[in-house]
Scaffold this motif. Structure first.
Motif, PDB file in Angstrom:
ATOM      1  N   GLY A 150      10.586  -7.175  47.047  1.00  0.00           N
ATOM      2  CA  GLY A 150      11.802  -6.803  47.749  1.00  0.00           C
ATOM      3  C   GLY A 150      12.964  -6.569  46.816  1.00  0.00           C
ATOM      4  O   GLY A 150      13.436  -5.442  46.659  1.00  0.00           O
ATOM      5  N   SER A 151      13.414  -7.615  46.179  1.00  0.00           N
ATOM      6  CA  SER A 151      14.509  -7.509  45.217  1.00  0.00           C
ATOM      7  C   SER A 151      14.008  -7.282  43.800  1.00  0.00           C
ATOM      8  O   SER A 151      14.804  -7.099  42.877  1.00  0.00           O
ATOM      9  CB  SER A 151      15.374  -8.774  45.264  1.00  0.00           C
ATOM     10  N   GLN A 152      12.681  -7.286  43.634  1.00  0.00           N
ATOM     11  CA  GLN A 152      12.108  -7.097  42.297  1.00  0.00           C
ATOM     12  C   GLN A 152      10.683  -6.562  42.412  1.00  0.00           C
ATOM     13  O   GLN A 152       9.930  -6.984  43.288  1.00  0.00           O
ATOM     14  CB  GLN A 152      12.094  -8.426  41.544  1.00  0.00           C
ATOM     15  N   ILE A 153      10.340  -5.610  41.553  1.00  0.00           N
ATOM     16  CA  ILE A 153       8.960  -5.138  41.425  1.00  0.00           C
ATOM     17  C   ILE A 153       8.405  -5.750  40.149  1.00  0.00           C
ATOM     18  O   ILE A 153       9.022  -5.646  39.087  1.00  0.00           O
ATOM     19  CB  ILE A 153       8.891  -3.597  41.339  1.00  0.00           C
ATOM     20  N   THR A 154       7.249  -6.390  40.241  1.00  0.00           N
ATOM     21  CA  THR A 154       6.659  -7.063  39.086  1.00  0.00           C
ATOM     22  C   THR A 154       5.263  -6.528  38.802  1.00  0.00           C
ATOM     23  O   THR A 154       4.414  -6.468  39.695  1.00  0.00           O
ATOM     24  CB  THR A 154       6.599  -8.582  39.312  1.00  0.00           C
ATOM     25  N   PHE A 155       5.056  -6.130  37.555  1.00  0.00           N
ATOM     26  CA  PHE A 155       3.740  -5.711  37.072  1.00  0.00           C
ATOM     27  C   PHE A 155       3.107  -6.869  36.320  1.00  0.00           C
ATOM     28  O   PHE A 155       3.726  -7.453  35.431  1.00  0.00           O
ATOM     29  CB  PHE A 155       3.889  -4.506  36.135  1.00  0.00           C
ATOM     30  N   SER A 156       1.880  -7.198  36.685  1.00  0.00           N
ATOM     31  CA  SER A 156       1.112  -8.227  35.973  1.00  0.00           C
ATOM     32  C   SER A 156      -0.160  -7.573  35.451  1.00  0.00           C
ATOM     33  O   SER A 156      -1.018  -7.169  36.244  1.00  0.00           O
ATOM     34  CB  SER A 156       0.774  -9.396  36.893  1.00  0.00           C
ATOM     35  N   ALA A 157      -0.290  -7.472  34.156  1.00  0.00           N
ATOM     36  CA  ALA A 157      -1.367  -6.688  33.552  1.00  0.00           C
ATOM     37  C   ALA A 157      -2.752  -7.139  33.981  1.00  0.00           C
ATOM     38  O   ALA A 157      -3.659  -6.316  34.141  1.00  0.00           O
ATOM     39  CB  ALA A 157      -1.254  -6.747  32.031  1.00  0.00           C
ATOM     40  N   LEU A 158      -2.944  -8.442  34.183  1.00  0.00           N
ATOM     41  CA  LEU A 158      -4.254  -8.971  34.562  1.00  0.00           C
ATOM     42  C   LEU A 158      -4.321  -9.349  36.036  1.00  0.00           C
ATOM     43  O   LEU A 158      -5.310  -9.930  36.479  1.00  0.00           O
ATOM     44  CB  LEU A 158      -4.600 -10.182  33.700  1.00  0.00           C
ATOM     45  N   GLY A 159      -3.270  -9.046  36.792  1.00  0.00           N
ATOM     46  CA  GLY A 159      -3.214  -9.424  38.195  1.00  0.00           C
ATOM     47  C   GLY A 159      -2.462 -10.725  38.394  1.00  0.00           C
ATOM     48  O   GLY A 159      -2.382 -11.567  37.495  1.00  0.00           O
ATOM     49  N   GLN A 160      -1.922 -10.887  39.592  1.00  0.00           N
ATOM     50  CA  GLN A 160      -1.083 -12.043  39.895  1.00  0.00           C
ATOM     51  C   GLN A 160      -1.823 -13.375  39.800  1.00  0.00           C
ATOM     52  O   GLN A 160      -1.218 -14.409  39.535  1.00  0.00           O
ATOM     53  CB  GLN A 160      -0.491 -11.889  41.303  1.00  0.00           C
ATOM     54  N   GLU A 161      -3.135 -13.355  40.026  1.00  0.00           N
ATOM     55  CA  GLU A 161      -3.890 -14.615  40.076  1.00  0.00           C
ATOM     56  C   GLU A 161      -4.767 -14.831  38.851  1.00  0.00           C
ATOM     57  O   GLU A 161      -5.712 -15.608  38.895  1.00  0.00           O
ATOM     58  CB  GLU A 161      -4.757 -14.643  41.345  1.00  0.00           C
ATOM     59  N   ALA A 162      -4.474 -14.162  37.761  1.00  0.00           N
ATOM     60  CA  ALA A 162      -5.302 -14.290  36.556  1.00  0.00           C
ATOM     61  C   ALA A 162      -5.275 -15.717  36.013  1.00  0.00           C
ATOM     62  O   ALA A 162      -4.259 -16.417  36.117  1.00  0.00           O
ATOM     63  CB  ALA A 162      -4.804 -13.323  35.489  1.00  0.00           C
ATOM     64  N   PRO A 163      -6.380 -16.171  35.413  1.00  0.00           N
ATOM     65  CA  PRO A 163      -6.399 -17.504  34.790  1.00  0.00           C
ATOM     66  C   PRO A 163      -5.348 -17.613  33.697  1.00  0.00           C
ATOM     67  O   PRO A 163      -5.060 -16.637  32.987  1.00  0.00           O
ATOM     68  CB  PRO A 163      -7.811 -17.596  34.202  1.00  0.00           C
ATOM     69  N   VAL A 164      -4.782 -18.792  33.568  1.00  0.00           N
ATOM     70  CA  VAL A 164      -3.703 -19.008  32.602  1.00  0.00           C
ATOM     71  C   VAL A 164      -4.152 -18.674  31.184  1.00  0.00           C
ATOM     72  O   VAL A 164      -3.427 -18.017  30.430  1.00  0.00           O
ATOM     73  CB  VAL A 164      -3.198 -20.460  32.677  1.00  0.00           C
ATOM     74  N   ASP A 165      -5.352 -19.108  30.800  1.00  0.00           N
ATOM     75  CA  ASP A 165      -5.825 -18.860  29.435  1.00  0.00           C
ATOM     76  C   ASP A 165      -5.931 -17.363  29.142  1.00  0.00           C
ATOM     77  O   ASP A 165      -5.588 -16.911  28.042  1.00  0.00           O
ATOM     78  CB  ASP A 165      -7.173 -19.543  29.203  1.00  0.00           C
ATOM     79  N   ALA A 166      -6.410 -16.600  30.125  1.00  0.00           N
ATOM     80  CA  ALA A 166      -6.518 -15.149  29.940  1.00  0.00           C
ATOM     81  C   ALA A 166      -5.139 -14.524  29.797  1.00  0.00           C
ATOM     82  O   ALA A 166      -4.924 -13.641  28.955  1.00  0.00           O
ATOM     83  CB  ALA A 166      -7.264 -14.529  31.115  1.00  0.00           C
ATOM     84  N   LYS A 167      -4.195 -14.995  30.603  1.00  0.00           N
ATOM     85  CA  LYS A 167      -2.825 -14.466  30.517  1.00  0.00           C
ATOM     86  C   LYS A 167      -2.206 -14.739  29.152  1.00  0.00           C
ATOM     87  O   LYS A 167      -1.599 -13.865  28.536  1.00  0.00           O
ATOM     88  CB  LYS A 167      -1.943 -15.116  31.601  1.00  0.00           C
ATOM     89  N   GLU A 168      -2.353 -15.961  28.687  1.00  0.00           N
ATOM     90  CA  GLU A 168      -1.707 -16.347  27.433  1.00  0.00           C
ATOM     91  C   GLU A 168      -2.329 -15.637  26.235  1.00  0.00           C
ATOM     92  O   GLU A 168      -1.672 -15.452  25.212  1.00  0.00           O
ATOM     93  CB  GLU A 168      -1.778 -17.864  27.266  1.00  0.00           C
ATOM     94  N   ALA A 169      -3.593 -15.216  26.375  1.00  0.00           N
ATOM     95  CA  ALA A 169      -4.268 -14.535  25.267  1.00  0.00           C
ATOM     96  C   ALA A 169      -4.030 -13.024  25.270  1.00  0.00           C
ATOM     97  O   ALA A 169      -4.275 -12.364  24.259  1.00  0.00           O
ATOM     98  CB  ALA A 169      -5.775 -14.816  25.330  1.00  0.00           C
ATOM     99  N   TRP A 170      -3.552 -12.478  26.375  1.00  0.00           N
ATOM    100  CA  TRP A 170      -3.469 -11.023  26.512  1.00  0.00           C
ATOM    101  C   TRP A 170      -2.441 -10.396  25.567  1.00  0.00           C
ATOM    102  O   TRP A 170      -2.685  -9.365  24.971  1.00  0.00           O
ATOM    103  CB  TRP A 170      -3.143 -10.658  27.964  1.00  0.00           C
ATOM    104  N   ASP A 171      -1.285 -11.011  25.408  1.00  0.00           N
ATOM    105  CA  ASP A 171      -0.211 -10.421  24.594  1.00  0.00           C
ATOM    106  C   ASP A 171       0.613 -11.525  23.932  1.00  0.00           C
ATOM    107  O   ASP A 171       1.799 -11.691  24.233  1.00  0.00           O
ATOM    108  CB  ASP A 171       0.672  -9.537  25.488  1.00  0.00           C
TER     109      ASP A 171
END
Length: 273
Positions: A150-171
């Motif tokens: 609504g007030s913000q559009i958010t892009f999540s490269a691995l998806g909103q529910e990606a595992p934390v370890d995968a997120k932290e390793a991506w970039d």
């Protein structure tokens, strides 16, 4: 430009700053959420919840983060012990584009700065096009890549529910997010585009970022911005915590929730003094 002169600054790690002097001046405490109070999209640890609750009994305390209100509820509010003073807690989700206060029996929205339908559509289209161009449109994802808040559009490269370890390793160096944010910003000159959490890019109304949020909070509480502490992990010039530092807060840089917990342990006796 937002609040004050946004000249380039360097925010040092909290251990390299005079914490005693900062706590002596502090009238308000403000925190980022992901990678500051908790790991991305995960519930606040019990030790952190106890320390954070203690802060609410010592100073007005705010959370300013790119997530939705529901994320604040799941990660923080549901974890807090009964000792927390909810009346002293100020919630500013979607990078400060919304603001909630405790009304005695529930959380009440004070304001919201929603994007128009045309702005949201342009943001979504740019994010997908640029992510594909830059190789950031990953084949394997967990949940939606692009979320309309609504007030913000958010892009999540691995998806909103990606595992934390995968997120932290991506970039880990933030280079991919920063490059995507710069490309999208060129498409959307009338909107605010910033590198967000571990895999995210956030788009909101122009001039409404964490500098705007701390300025609004300062006005509501009748406290000078330079008497506010802001704790965050993304204090680099491309990071979404950086505008709060530029606005004039006493900015404290942390690495992760474990580092923040040590900071709160050091701050508590100083704030009680």
């Amino acid at each position: 430009m937002g609040l004050g002169q946004r000249s380039p600054i360097v925010v040092r790690p909290w251990r390299q700053q005079d914490l005693s002097a900062i706590c002596a001046r502090a009238q308000v405490l403000a925190f980022d959420l992901d990678t500051t109070l908790a790991r991305s999209k995960t519930r606040m640890d019990p030790d952190m919840a106890v320390r954070f609750a203690a802060m609410t009994n010592l100073r007005p305390t705010a959370i300013v983060s790119g997530g939705r209100f529901e994320q604040f509820r799941d990660q923080v509010l549901d974890a807090l012990p009964a000792a927390a003073d909810l009346s002293a807690l100020h919630l500013m989700p979607t990078s400060g584009t919304r603001y909630y206060r405790w009304g005695g029996s529930g959380w009440q929205q004070v304001y919201a700065h929603d994007l128009s339908a045309q702005e949201r559509e342009a943001a979504v289209n740019s994010l997908e096009r640029r992510a594909r161009q830059l190789g950031d449109w990953e084949e394997r994802t967990w949940g939606p890549r692009i979320e309309d808040r609504g007030s913000q559009i958010t892009f999540s490269a691995l998806g909103q529910e990606a595992p934390v370890d995968a997120k932290e390793a991506w970039d880990p160096t933030n280079e991919r997010k920063n490059a995507l944010a710069q490309a999208v910003a060129a498409d959307l000159p009338d909107l605010q585009v910033r590198s967000g959490g571990s895999t995210s890019v956030d788009i909101s109304a122009k001039g409404i970022d964490k500098a705007y949020a701390v300025g609004q909070l300062a006005g509501i509480l009748s406290v000078p911005v330079d008497r506010m502490v802001f704790v965050g992990d993304r204090m680099d010039p491309d990071g979404n915590d950086y505008p709060a530092a530029q606005a004039g807060t006493m900015a404290l840089r942390v690495n992760d929730p474990d580092d923040t917990l040590e900071l709160l342990e050091a701050m508590e006796p100083l704030l009680r003094a």
